[in-house]
Design a protein around this motif. Structure first.
Motif, PDB file in Angstrom:
ATOM      1  N   MET A   1       0.854  -0.989   0.154  1.00 13.49           N
ATOM      2  CA  MET A   1       0.403   0.039   0.006  1.00 13.49           C
ATOM      3  C   MET A   1       0.994   1.338  -0.009  1.00 13.49           C
ATOM      4  O   MET A   1       0.192   2.472  -0.208  1.00 13.49           O
ATOM      5  CB  MET A   1      -1.018   0.070   1.119  1.00 13.49           C
ATOM      6  CG  MET A   1      -1.992  -1.579   1.651  1.00 13.49           C
ATOM      7  SD  MET A   1      -2.539  -1.422  -0.851  1.00 13.49           S
ATOM      8  CE  MET A   1      -3.634  -0.015  -0.535  1.00 13.49           C
ATOM      9  N   MET A   3       3.571   3.366  -1.737  1.00 18.52           N
ATOM     10  CA  MET A   3       4.141   3.211  -3.389  1.00 18.52           C
ATOM     11  C   MET A   3       5.162   4.768  -2.696  1.00 18.52           C
ATOM     12  O   MET A   3       4.548   5.533  -2.414  1.00 18.52           O
ATOM     13  CB  MET A   3       3.228   3.295  -4.035  1.00 18.52           C
ATOM     14  CG  MET A   3       2.432   2.469  -4.632  1.00 18.52           C
ATOM     15  SD  MET A   3       0.807   2.299  -5.415  1.00 18.52           S
ATOM     16  CE  MET A   3       1.658   2.287  -6.770  1.00 18.52           C
ATOM     17  N   THR A   6       2.063   8.437  -3.666  1.00 15.79           N
ATOM     18  CA  THR A   6       0.771   8.632  -3.376  1.00 15.79           C
ATOM     19  C   THR A   6       1.006   7.386  -2.951  1.00 15.79           C
ATOM     20  O   THR A   6       1.744   6.085  -2.149  1.00 15.79           O
ATOM     21  CB  THR A   6       0.509   7.822  -4.980  1.00 15.79           C
ATOM     22  OG1 THR A   6      -1.290   7.874  -5.076  1.00 15.79           O
ATOM     23  CG2 THR A   6       1.108   6.800  -5.633  1.00 15.79           C
ATOM     24  N   THR A   7      -0.657   6.049  -2.639  1.00 17.90           N
ATOM     25  CA  THR A   7      -1.005   5.539  -1.905  1.00 17.90           C
ATOM     26  C   THR A   7      -1.492   4.203  -2.985  1.00 17.90           C
ATOM     27  O   THR A   7      -1.859   4.581  -3.712  1.00 17.90           O
ATOM     28  CB  THR A   7      -1.153   5.627  -0.847  1.00 17.90           C
ATOM     29  OG1 THR A   7      -3.470   5.868  -0.937  1.00 17.90           O
ATOM     30  CG2 THR A   7      -0.993   6.638   0.536  1.00 17.90           C
ATOM     31  N   GLY A   8      -1.773   3.182  -2.162  1.00 19.60           N
ATOM     32  CA  GLY A   8      -2.595   1.997  -3.010  1.00 19.60           C
ATOM     33  C   GLY A   8      -3.853   2.674  -3.572  1.00 19.60           C
ATOM     34  O   GLY A   8      -4.116   2.539  -4.173  1.00 19.60           O
ATOM     35  N   PHE A  11      -3.660   5.334  -5.990  1.00 24.79           N
ATOM     36  CA  PHE A  11      -3.354   4.457  -7.193  1.00 24.79           C
ATOM     37  C   PHE A  11      -4.575   4.375  -7.859  1.00 24.79           C
ATOM     38  O   PHE A  11      -4.784   4.190  -8.803  1.00 24.79           O
ATOM     39  CB  PHE A  11      -2.455   3.992  -6.586  1.00 24.79           C
ATOM     40  CG  PHE A  11      -1.853   3.467  -8.040  1.00 24.79           C
ATOM     41  CD1 PHE A  11      -1.222   4.366  -9.152  1.00 24.79           C
ATOM     42  CD2 PHE A  11      -2.040   2.356  -8.737  1.00 24.79           C
ATOM     43  CE1 PHE A  11      -0.967   3.560 -10.873  1.00 24.79           C
ATOM     44  CE2 PHE A  11      -1.473   1.001  -9.408  1.00 24.79           C
ATOM     45  CZ  PHE A  11      -1.436   2.352 -11.084  1.00 24.79           C
ATOM     46  N   ALA A  12      -5.350   3.509  -6.655  1.00 23.67           N
ATOM     47  CA  ALA A  12      -6.538   2.379  -7.802  1.00 23.67           C
ATOM     48  C   ALA A  12      -7.525   3.362  -7.711  1.00 23.67           C
ATOM     49  O   ALA A  12      -8.522   3.146  -8.881  1.00 23.67           O
ATOM     50  CB  ALA A  12      -7.142   1.711  -6.757  1.00 23.67           C
ATOM     51  N   PHE A  24      -8.503  -5.444  -9.376  1.00 22.00           N
ATOM     52  CA  PHE A  24      -7.238  -4.960  -9.014  1.00 22.00           C
ATOM     53  C   PHE A  24      -6.990  -6.201  -7.968  1.00 22.00           C
ATOM     54  O   PHE A  24      -7.787  -6.232  -7.386  1.00 22.00           O
ATOM     55  CB  PHE A  24      -7.047  -3.432  -9.366  1.00 22.00           C
ATOM     56  CG  PHE A  24      -7.482  -3.469  -7.962  1.00 22.00           C
ATOM     57  CD1 PHE A  24      -7.331  -2.831  -7.055  1.00 22.00           C
ATOM     58  CD2 PHE A  24      -8.719  -1.934  -8.795  1.00 22.00           C
ATOM     59  CE1 PHE A  24      -9.509  -2.337  -6.023  1.00 22.00           C
ATOM     60  CE2 PHE A  24     -10.217  -1.664  -8.131  1.00 22.00           C
ATOM     61  CZ  PHE A  24      -9.879  -2.175  -6.138  1.00 22.00           C
ATOM     62  N   PHE A  26      -5.580  -5.802  -3.971  1.00 22.17           N
ATOM     63  CA  PHE A  26      -4.262  -5.132  -3.070  1.00 22.17           C
ATOM     64  C   PHE A  26      -3.386  -5.965  -2.769  1.00 22.17           C
ATOM     65  O   PHE A  26      -3.429  -7.107  -1.702  1.00 22.17           O
ATOM     66  CB  PHE A  26      -5.019  -4.262  -2.223  1.00 22.17           C
ATOM     67  CG  PHE A  26      -5.312  -3.097  -2.472  1.00 22.17           C
ATOM     68  CD1 PHE A  26      -4.773  -2.068  -2.905  1.00 22.17           C
ATOM     69  CD2 PHE A  26      -7.214  -3.173  -2.516  1.00 22.17           C
ATOM     70  CE1 PHE A  26      -5.559  -0.738  -3.104  1.00 22.17           C
ATOM     71  CE2 PHE A  26      -8.027  -2.187  -3.253  1.00 22.17           C
ATOM     72  CZ  PHE A  26      -7.258  -1.052  -3.448  1.00 22.17           C
ATOM     73  N   SER A  28      -0.021  -6.558   0.099  1.00 20.22           N
ATOM     74  CA  SER A  28       0.805  -5.885   1.326  1.00 20.22           C
ATOM     75  C   SER A  28       1.134  -6.452   2.219  1.00 20.22           C
ATOM     76  O   SER A  28       1.043  -7.700   2.643  1.00 20.22           O
ATOM     77  CB  SER A  28       0.082  -4.491   1.666  1.00 20.22           C
ATOM     78  OG  SER A  28       0.203  -4.332   3.372  1.00 20.22           O
ATOM     79  N   VAL A  35      -4.844  -1.580   6.393  1.00 21.78           N
ATOM     80  CA  VAL A  35      -4.687  -1.842   4.232  1.00 21.78           C
ATOM     81  C   VAL A  35      -6.693  -1.107   4.277  1.00 21.78           C
ATOM     82  O   VAL A  35      -6.826   0.003   3.787  1.00 21.78           O
ATOM     83  CB  VAL A  35      -4.868  -2.670   3.938  1.00 21.78           C
ATOM     84  CG1 VAL A  35      -5.454  -2.461   2.289  1.00 21.78           C
ATOM     85  CG2 VAL A  35      -3.649  -3.451   3.563  1.00 21.78           C
ATOM     86  N   SER A  40      -8.510   1.611   1.398  1.00 17.60           N
ATOM     87  CA  SER A  40      -8.866   0.767   0.603  1.00 17.60           C
ATOM     88  C   SER A  40      -9.575   0.259   0.415  1.00 17.60           C
ATOM     89  O   SER A  40      -9.917  -0.691   1.107  1.00 17.60           O
ATOM     90  CB  SER A  40      -6.941  -0.051   0.250  1.00 17.60           C
ATOM     91  OG  SER A  40      -6.047   0.767  -0.073  1.00 17.60           O
TER      92      SER A  40
END
Length: 69
Positions: A1, A3, A6-8, A11-12, A24, A26, A28, A35, A40
């Motif tokens: 998560m 990155m 940014t965060t996951g 980004f999603a 997608f 996730f 981690s 998460v 997310s």
């Protein structure tokens, strides 16, 4: 998560705006609770995971995606 820049979750969200039908997963090393607290939601694999679990999760996500399309 985590990155660079940014965060996951963010980004999603950005990818979903561009291509909403793209499935997608996730992944981690953090727990699923951590998460979820990041905002997310969706399929999640906690590291480390086996190749069998990865394959099963990918298959499930693709099948669900095909059923929606």
């Amino acid at each position: 998560m985590v990155m660079p820049h940014t965060t996951g979750a963010e980004f999603a969200r950005q990818v979903a705006e561009w291509k909403p039908e793209l499935p997608f997963i996730f992944m981690s090393g953090y727990t699923e609770d951590a998460v979820a607290q990041s905002g997310s939601s969706g399929p999640f694999l906690q590291k480390p995971f086996t190749s069998e679990l990865l394959a099963t999760t990918v298959r499930d996500v693709l099948e669900r995606s095909a059923a929606v399309a």
